[in-house]
Design a protein around this motif. Structure first.
Motif, PDB file in Angstrom:
ATOM      1  N   LYS A   1       1.602   5.605  -7.181  1.00  0.00           N
ATOM      2  CA  LYS A   1       0.660   6.403  -8.114  1.00  0.00           C
ATOM      3  C   LYS A   1       0.319   7.839  -8.647  1.00  0.00           C
ATOM      4  O   LYS A   1       0.319   7.402 -10.458  1.00  0.00           O
ATOM      5  CB  LYS A   1      -0.714   5.605  -7.275  1.00  0.00           C
ATOM      6  CG  LYS A   1      -0.781   6.881  -6.383  1.00  0.00           C
ATOM      7  CD  LYS A   1      -2.004   6.961  -5.414  1.00  0.00           C
ATOM      8  CE  LYS A   1      -1.857   7.505  -4.222  1.00  0.00           C
ATOM      9  NZ  LYS A   1      -3.580   7.581  -3.959  1.00  0.00           N
TER      10      LYS A   1
ATOM     11  N   GLN B   1       0.973  -1.155  -0.417  1.00  0.00           N
ATOM     12  CA  GLN B   1       0.007  -0.029   0.112  1.00  0.00           C
ATOM     13  C   GLN B   1       0.868   1.320   0.060  1.00  0.00           C
ATOM     14  O   GLN B   1       0.457   1.898  -0.479  1.00  0.00           O
ATOM     15  CB  GLN B   1      -0.652   0.222   1.049  1.00  0.00           C
ATOM     16  CG  GLN B   1      -1.668   1.065   1.236  1.00  0.00           C
ATOM     17  CD  GLN B   1      -2.920   1.202   0.213  1.00  0.00           C
ATOM     18  OE1 GLN B   1      -3.660   0.331   0.007  1.00  0.00           O
ATOM     19  NE2 GLN B   1      -3.378   2.564  -0.398  1.00  0.00           N
TER      20      GLN B   1
ATOM     21  N   ARG C   1       1.572   0.808 -10.958  1.00  0.00           N
ATOM     22  CA  ARG C   1       0.239   0.298 -10.751  1.00  0.00           C
ATOM     23  C   ARG C   1       1.225  -0.881 -10.204  1.00  0.00           C
ATOM     24  O   ARG C   1       1.809  -1.823 -10.424  1.00  0.00           O
ATOM     25  CB  ARG C   1       0.084  -0.371 -12.286  1.00  0.00           C
ATOM     26  CG  ARG C   1      -0.584   0.974 -12.726  1.00  0.00           C
ATOM     27  CD  ARG C   1      -0.392  -0.322 -14.395  1.00  0.00           C
ATOM     28  NE  ARG C   1      -1.869  -0.786 -14.705  1.00  0.00           N
ATOM     29  CZ  ARG C   1      -1.826  -2.308 -15.176  1.00  0.00           C
ATOM     30  NH1 ARG C   1      -0.622  -2.960 -15.785  1.00  0.00           N
ATOM     31  NH2 ARG C   1      -2.946  -2.793 -15.535  1.00  0.00           N
ATOM     32  N   VAL C   2       0.178  -0.965  -9.100  1.00  0.00           N
ATOM     33  CA  VAL C   2       0.418  -2.108  -8.065  1.00  0.00           C
ATOM     34  C   VAL C   2      -0.626  -2.677  -7.795  1.00  0.00           C
ATOM     35  O   VAL C   2      -1.822  -2.535  -8.105  1.00  0.00           O
ATOM     36  CB  VAL C   2       1.210  -1.407  -6.346  1.00  0.00           C
ATOM     37  CG1 VAL C   2       0.473  -2.857  -5.909  1.00  0.00           C
ATOM     38  CG2 VAL C   2       1.906  -0.813  -6.402  1.00  0.00           C
TER      39      VAL C   2
ATOM     40  N   HIS D   1       2.305   1.752  -3.530  1.00  0.00           N
ATOM     41  CA  HIS D   1       0.871   2.357  -4.340  1.00  0.00           C
ATOM     42  C   HIS D   1       0.998   3.923  -4.632  1.00  0.00           C
ATOM     43  O   HIS D   1       0.977   4.622  -5.109  1.00  0.00           O
ATOM     44  CB  HIS D   1      -0.236   1.261  -4.116  1.00  0.00           C
ATOM     45  CG  HIS D   1      -1.678   2.173  -4.330  1.00  0.00           C
ATOM     46  ND1 HIS D   1      -1.549   2.196  -5.953  1.00  0.00           N
ATOM     47  CD2 HIS D   1      -2.498   2.831  -3.922  1.00  0.00           C
ATOM     48  CE1 HIS D   1      -2.503   3.326  -6.332  1.00  0.00           C
ATOM     49  NE2 HIS D   1      -3.064   2.849  -5.204  1.00  0.00           N
TER      50      HIS D   1
ATOM     51  N   PHE E   1      -5.127  -0.223  -3.857  1.00  0.00           N
ATOM     52  CA  PHE E   1      -4.187  -0.841  -4.955  1.00  0.00           C
ATOM     53  C   PHE E   1      -5.146  -1.420  -5.644  1.00  0.00           C
ATOM     54  O   PHE E   1      -6.039  -1.989  -5.242  1.00  0.00           O
ATOM     55  CB  PHE E   1      -3.025  -1.094  -5.302  1.00  0.00           C
ATOM     56  CG  PHE E   1      -2.439  -1.922  -4.175  1.00  0.00           C
ATOM     57  CD1 PHE E   1      -3.192  -3.391  -4.286  1.00  0.00           C
ATOM     58  CD2 PHE E   1      -1.537  -1.985  -2.498  1.00  0.00           C
ATOM     59  CE1 PHE E   1      -3.281  -4.493  -3.132  1.00  0.00           C
ATOM     60  CE2 PHE E   1      -1.873  -3.631  -1.449  1.00  0.00           C
ATOM     61  CZ  PHE E   1      -1.715  -4.368  -2.013  1.00  0.00           C
TER      62      PHE E   1
END
Length: 223
Positions: free
Chosen positions: A132, A125, A137-138, A128, A162
């Motif tokens: 982001k 997290q 991208r996760v 991300h 994500f």
């Protein structure tokens, strides 16, 4: 069969049972392993069949035979196969291509029953949230079997923002050559593996960030 596992907080014991008739029937079906020519199949490892044969100590006791599709784990530099999974959300499931051309993608393969997987969610997290806005991208691909509801409930409880996908058949494990979970694969804009972490990502965060930053710098320089 009895299986035991433990960590710092708990001991888990699991076993399977069968009736006496079923056990007798299974025993009859097994080859006589005292025969040097006898071979007995074991459960497959990915797409690889494993056979055991009689041997003396110091000899070769296990023979692995490859099935039609070899179970070969992806390595750094490899191109990932074309793979799609069902992205789950409160609005239902949506099929999506995990690796998107032109985007840097961090793919995490996990399951709700995996302690190490649950523990690394905060790190994923954090990655991300950090990247982001820069186009990274996760995606967490759960290989939990059954209904996706438990995966969605877990994602809600952890407040994961994500993308979370569900692959109950474990197709990603077969296509990517993944034996266990968690496993994390960093894919560049051309769909090539640039980093790979087997196990919890926590201790590898600096290395992952360094590779991501290098890919982003390269992209910025090419613009």
């Amino acid at each position: 069969m009895l299986v035991a596992a433990y960590d710092a907080r708990a001991i888990t014991i699991a076993w399977s049972e069968q009736s006496a008739d079923a056990a007798a029937s299974a025993a009859k079906a097994r080859p006589n392993m005292k025969d040097p020519k006898a071979m007995m199949p074991l459960p497959s490892v990915g797409n690889t069949r494993v056979m055991v044969r009689h041997a003396r100590t110091g000899g070769t006791a296990t023979v692995a035979q490859s099935a039609s599709d070899a179970f070969t784990p992806l390595q750094v530099g490899d191109s990932i196969p074309d793979y799609s999974a069902a992205l789950i959300s409160d609005n239902g499931a949506l099929a999506m291509n995990v690796a998107q051309p032109g985007a840097i993608t961090l793919i995490n393969v996990w399951a709700t029953w995996c302690t190490s997987c649950r523990e690394e969610m905060a790190d994923l997290q954090a990655l991300h949230e950090q990247y982001k806005t820069r186009g990274v991208r996760v995606i967490g691909v759960s290989v939990d079997q059954g209904n996706p509801e438990k995966v969605l409930r877990f994602a809600r409880s952890e407040r994961l923002s994500f993308a979370v996908a569900h692959d109950p058949a474990g197709t990603i494990q077969q296509q990517f050559g993944i034996v266990g979970v968690p496993e994390t694969i960093l894919v560049d804009q051309r769909g090539r593996v640039r980093a790979k972490v087997s196990g919890n990502v926590h201790g590898q965060l600096p290395a992952l960030r360094a590779v991501i930053d290098s890919l982003l710098t390269r992209t910025s320089g090419a613009q």
